[in-house]
Design an enzyme around this catalytic site. Structure first.
Site, PDB file in Angstrom:
ATOM      1  CG  ASP A  52      48.644  98.640 -55.922  1.00 45.81           C
ATOM      2  OD1 ASP A  52      49.378  97.586 -55.840  1.00 45.81           O
ATOM      3  OD2 ASP A  52      47.486  98.530 -56.538  1.00 45.81           O
TER       4      ASP A  52
HETATM    5  C1  NOJ Z   1      48.591  95.092 -57.273  1.00 37.24           C
HETATM    6  C2  NOJ Z   1      47.271  95.362 -57.020  1.00 37.24           C
HETATM    7  O1  NOJ Z   1      46.594  96.501 -57.559  1.00 37.24           O
HETATM    8  C3  NOJ Z   1      46.781  95.387 -55.533  1.00 37.24           C
HETATM    9  O2  NOJ Z   1      45.598  94.974 -55.214  1.00 37.24           O
HETATM   10  C4  NOJ Z   1      47.849  94.045 -54.667  1.00 37.24           C
HETATM   11  O3  NOJ Z   1      47.032  93.910 -53.358  1.00 37.24           O
HETATM   12  C5  NOJ Z   1      49.160  94.373 -55.120  1.00 37.24           C
HETATM   13  N1  NOJ Z   1      49.483  94.368 -56.530  1.00 37.24           N
HETATM   14  C6  NOJ Z   1      50.200  93.136 -54.253  1.00 37.24           C
HETATM   15  O4  NOJ Z   1      50.097  91.998 -55.012  1.00 37.24           O
END
Ligand code: NOJ
Length: 746
Positions: free
Chosen positions: A278
């Protein structure tokens, strides 16, 4: 040199498509990997945020050097095209970019939030909606969506409950698989155009206190049976990628958790796709107190099996040095890049122009009807006293439409709507005007927004209410109050909304409460003051039209709750598939706390698993939802009372529509394994289906459940089906089932 590689890759793809010679493909991919320099390998593992205009040239230069494998957060087709052409024509091996975006419940056209979609219990409709979004996004040049989110959560305080499919692993798995099928089809290309990403692996929904990013402690037995379950199904359905989570699980951050990524996902489940972190979560290993430096963070993450870093510089800045120091091997890099390139190839990215032509030939069809249908099927009718709904148009002289969410094109869309087009929104006010006409509609916003404590607008709302026959009050939470990092401790209606409703109730006119929210709210302070409650969640672009469809009786509500609604926050976590405990509660023995005599002997009250002040029941159970008609279930029958493990249990019952509306009932089948070597929940959902019935019609429903579906996983991830006594039951929600017991024998 570069051209030579492109020819080889094209050859590879075409051979793969036409003859399916997997061994040959694999050898060709191996030789391509061997030819890549270390910076090129590391570049493929680098997923970078789209640059600002000022940084564009240096970004393009990095693409030219082969240092960037993927881009996220770009939705401009011309820019995506520029990045892709640069990668294809000017980078050392001409490898195309993977372009990721959070297409979560819509792209331009916004569908209901994911939690709402789960309330439809209609995977086919969810699949159709996701397919529409995939076509819209693919047209912009996006080829990878960070969806579906498969986190099971039993905590409505957690803001990301909005993005989840709720509390139940079986329901969430059905919805998640529907989305994977929509994005990917049976093959990534040419049948479908987006790679999917199962996130966040794993158990993110169990963050302590429902506070986002918080610590998670979950025993392995619960990981296996609750949190892994939808992920396991997504992996079985060839989801192209997995994303790790932000939190630490049992002391090890998910992003560097070898047990999760390498041992469970890649080795035990044999998952062939790639795993991305993430956002910046490799760097965050330092904040967790798990790594002292970016180098150590990168070392731990790659050692755990993480293939790609999202928005960070641990891999791009450190992997080459780690290799030079002999801390990691080139094989490790090649293994990760192989997984990434395989997905790029299956997506058809190497056949770039052909792929673009295919996308151009498959424009999204008009999706408004689909978005309206999903919003209709997602809405849950929680209360309908005296059958006030549907409203009878002929008996209404004036209708008061009141509330901060009755006419807000943005806020009804919900969280994760980066690309959403508010011009497509139909608000309740727009739809009501269309239905009853502007001259019969009295609209008052009453409060500036849902959090406002300024009550000056309530007088105007009271005035409108006074001149009306019925008040439709649209309340809830704005989009920003749910989603990532937007957890709440109090789950009542924010601001002065409760006061607004209580004041309006003093007029003595009926109130229909419409709730738009990203989570289950605690409605106990307003429920007694209203005749009806229709829970729309954040319904998306077509929320207003769907609301009028339901309120007018053009459509009959059919949605059912995918998550238990608590009476109060103190009951959280509250969920239907709980364990029996050694002292199970019998709600009939509950003694209201006010009536407990003073100096009562300590053990005089039942010593059971309940709260003195509130008992054990939720406000609304899992699976609950009313309709305008009344369904009657007969006692179910089984085809035998004894089964072997390879048998199928057939459960039969009669479902009758006793009311005067046609409708669709979501029939829910639950089972219980009474005694096992690991304790099992008091009930588990194992099947559901929508059954449509005309007024007065009855149908015999037959459900076939393989005995094999009634097992569970032990801590090592082995699936067990132990002989003994079970039940299989059916009903309109988890709290109202009728069941029959049977035995499974060896
Ligand atoms: C953080 C989030 O937790 C995740 O779900 C998301 O896909 C990514 N950022 C990218 O934006």
């Amino acid at each position: 040199m570069r051209f030579g590689w492109m020819v080889l890759v094209w050859g590879f793809v075409l051979t793969a498509c036409s003859s399916g010679e997997e061994g040959k493909q694999s050898r060709e991919l191996d030789s391509m990997l061997r030819s890549m320099s270390v910076p090129e390998l590391v570049g493929q593992m680098n997923l970078v945020n789209s640059p600002s205009k000022e940084d564009e040239e240096s970004f393009l230069n990095a693409i030219r050097r082969g240092e960037i494998g993927g881009v996220l957060n770009e939705n401009n087709p011309e820019r995506i095209e520029l990045f892709q052409r640069t990668a294809l024509n000017e980078s050392p091996k001409g490898i195309p970019l993977i372009i990721g975006r959070d297409v979560i419940h819509g792209f331009k056209l916004i569908f209901p939030i994911n939690l709402a979609q789960a309330a439809s219990w209609n995977p086919d409709l969810v699949q159709a909606a996701a397919a529409h979004s995939a076509r819209e996004a693919a047209r912009a040049g996006i080829n990878w969506t960070f969806s579906p989110m498969l986190d099971i959560t039993r905590d409505p305080r957690w803001g990301r409950v909005a993005e989840s499919f709720g509390e139940d692993p079986f329901l969430a798995a059905q919805m998640g698989v529907a989305m994977v099928k929509a994005y990917q089809g049976d093959s990534l290309y040419p049948e479908s155009l987006l790679a999917a990403c199962a996130k966040h692996f794993a158990a993110y929904g169990a963050v302590e206190g429902g506070r986002d990013y918080n610590t998670v402690a979950v025993p392995r037995i619960d990981l296996e049976n609750i949190h892994f379950r939808p992920f396991r199904e997504a992996a079985k359905h060839s989801v192209a990628s997995f994303m790790t989570a932000f939190h630490e699980l049992n002391g090890v951050p998910a992003t560097a958790n070898r047990y999760l990524i390498q041992e469970t996902l890649k080795e035990q489940w044999g998952y062939p796709g790639f795993v991305v972190s993430d956002w910046a979560s490799v760097h965050e290993l330092k904040n967790h107190g798990f790594a002292t430096s970016d180098a150590e963070a990168a070392h731990l993450a790659i050692g755990a099996g993480l293939d790609m870093e999202m928005s960070g510089s641990c891999y791009s800045g450190e992997l080459e040095k780690l290799l030079a120091e002999g801390k990691i091997s080139r094989n490790q890099l090649e293994a990760s890049v192989r997984r990434i390139l395989e997905v790029k190839m299956k997506l058809g990215l190497f056949q770039y122009d052909e792929r673009r032509a295919t996308i151009a030939q498959r424009p999204p069809r008009k999706g408004e009807d689909l978005a309206r249908e999903l919003a209709v099927q997602s809405a849950v009718l929680l209360k309908n006293k005296g059958q006030i709904l549907p409203l009878k148009l002929e008996s209404i002289q004036q209708l008061a439409l009141i509330g901060p969410l009755a006419d807000n094109r943005y806020e009804q869309l919900g969280t994760w709507i980066f690309d959403g087009d508010t011009l497509l929104t139909v608000t309740p006010k727009m739809a009501f005007t269309n239905w009853i006409g502007a001259n019969k509609l009295l609209y008052e916003k009453a409060l500036a927004n849902t959090r406002s404590a300024d009550t000056r607008g309530i007088n105007a709302a009271l005035e409108a209410g006074r001149h009306s026959d019925v008040m439709v009050v649209v309340v809830g939470e704005e989009s920003i109050l749910s989603g990532e990092a937007h957890s709440r401790a109090h789950l009542g209606l924010p601001g002065a909304q409760t006061k607004l409703i209580q004041n309006l109730a003093e007029l003595g006119k009926p109130i229909v409460l419409v709730v738009m929210a990203g989570r289950p709210l605690v409605l106990s302070e307003v429920e007694p003051f209203v005749e009806a409650i229709l829970y729309l969640w954040h319904p998306g672009s077509m929320g207003g039209s769907a609301l009028v469809d339901l309120i007018s009786g053009k459509r009959n509500p059919s949605g059912k709750l995918p998550i238990t609604f608590p009476q109060t926050e103190g009951q959280i976590p509250i969920y239907y598939a709980h364990k029996n405990t050694g002292r199970p509660v019998d709600e009939r023995n509950h003694v209201p706390m006010e009536t407990i005599p003073e100096r009562l002997f300590q053990t005089s009250l039942p010593n059971t698993n309940h709260y003195l002040d509130i008992g054990s029941l939720p406000a609304y159970p899992f699976g609950y939802g009313l309709s305008y008609t009344e369904y009657a279930y007969s006692e179910p029958h089984l085809n035998s009372d004894t089964f072997s493990r390879s048998d199928t249990v057939e459960l039969t019952f009669i479902l009758q529509n006793r009311g005067s509306f046609a409708g669709e009932e979501i029939v829910q089948v639950y089972f219980r394994d009474f005694v096992a070597s690991r304790t099992r929940p008091v009930k588990e959902l194992v099947h559901f289906e929508r059954v449509s019935l005309q007024s007065g019609e009855e149908k015999q429903v037959k459900v076939a459940i393989p005995v094999q579906a009634l097992g569970f996983y032990n801590e090592e991830g082995n699936y067990l089906l132990e002989p003994g006594e079970f039940y299989l039951g059916v009903g309109p929600n988890e709290a109202s089932i009728q069941y029959q017991t049977f035995h499974v024998i060896d």
